[in-house]
Write a protein that holds these residues in place. Structure first.
Motif, short mmCIF file in Angstrom:
data_model
loop_
_atom_site.label_atom_id
_atom_site.label_comp_id
_atom_site.label_asym_id
_atom_site.label_seq_id
_atom_site.Cartn_x
_atom_site.Cartn_y
_atom_site.Cartn_z
N SER A 195 -7.83 -5.62 -1.97
CA SER A 195 -8.92 -4.71 -1.59
C SER A 195 -9.04 -4.50 -0.09
CB SER A 195 -10.25 -5.21 -2.14
OG SER A 195 -10.52 -6.51 -1.65
N THR A 218 -8.31 2.98 -3.56
CA THR A 218 -7.74 3.18 -4.90
C THR A 218 -8.29 2.13 -5.87
OG1 THR A 218 -5.71 4.04 -3.92
CG2 THR A 218 -5.58 3.30 -6.21
N LYS A 253 -3.77 8.63 2.31
CA LYS A 253 -2.84 7.98 1.39
C LYS A 253 -1.71 7.33 2.20
CE LYS A 253 0.39 9.04 -2.34
NZ LYS A 253 0.92 10.12 -3.19
N TYR A 290 2.74 1.72 -3.50
CA TYR A 290 1.89 2.24 -4.57
C TYR A 290 1.13 3.51 -4.18
CZ TYR A 290 2.81 -1.99 -7.23
OH TYR A 290 3.42 -3.00 -7.94
N ALA A 299 -6.52 -1.72 -7.45
CA ALA A 299 -5.39 -2.00 -6.58
C ALA A 299 -5.08 -3.50 -6.61
CB ALA A 299 -5.71 -1.56 -5.15
N VAL A 306 -8.73 -0.77 0.81
CA VAL A 306 -8.09 0.02 -0.24
C VAL A 306 -9.18 0.71 -1.06
CG1 VAL A 306 -6.56 0.01 -2.24
CG2 VAL A 306 -6.14 -1.57 -0.34
N TYR A 322 -1.43 3.87 -2.13
CA TYR A 322 -2.87 3.63 -2.14
C TYR A 322 -3.60 4.54 -1.16
CZ TYR A 322 -2.28 -0.82 -4.70
OH TYR A 322 -2.00 -1.79 -5.63
N GLN A 323 -4.81 4.92 -1.55
CA GLN A 323 -5.73 5.61 -0.65
C GLN A 323 -6.40 4.53 0.20
OE1 GLN A 323 -6.42 8.86 -0.06
NE2 GLN A 323 -4.86 9.48 -1.52
N ALA A 349 0.83 -1.21 0.00
CA ALA A 349 0.00 0.00 0.00
C ALA A 349 0.86 1.25 0.00
CB ALA A 349 -0.94 -0.01 1.21
#
Length: 84
Positions: free
Chosen positions: A80, A74, A37, A20, A77, A72, A22-23, A17
């Motif tokens: 999840s 985003t 983020k 990358y 991704a 996740v 990820y949000q 996470a």
């Protein structure tokens, strides 16, 4: 090992996470919900290992052992959610 410690597999998901950016939506053991983020994992002398998230206002440190669920947000991704 601390009984509150997360598994290596769970730690790997957090590292992905961060890698990358990820949000995330985080649900803590005390039911608090946070979003932001994924930035990095850091060690704090007073809190232990923490996930750093940026919520567009500031950066917050979330103690890994306090995580109950990581979702996740985003799109597309690599994963999840992670249940702790």
């Amino acid at each position: 090992m601390n009984h509150d410690a997360i598994t290596c597999e769970q730690h790997d998901f957090i590292e992905v996470a961060c890698m990358y950016g990820y949000q995330l939506k985080l649900i803590l053991k005390d039911k608090k919900v946070m979003q932001g983020k994924a930035i990095d994992i850091v060690n704090s002398t007073d809190k232990g290992e923490c996930l750093v998230i940026d919520d567009n206002v500031n950066q917050q440190h979330v103690v890994l052992s306090q995580l109950a669920k990581l979702e996740v947000i985003t799109p597309n991704a690599k994963f999840s959610e992670v249940i702790f």
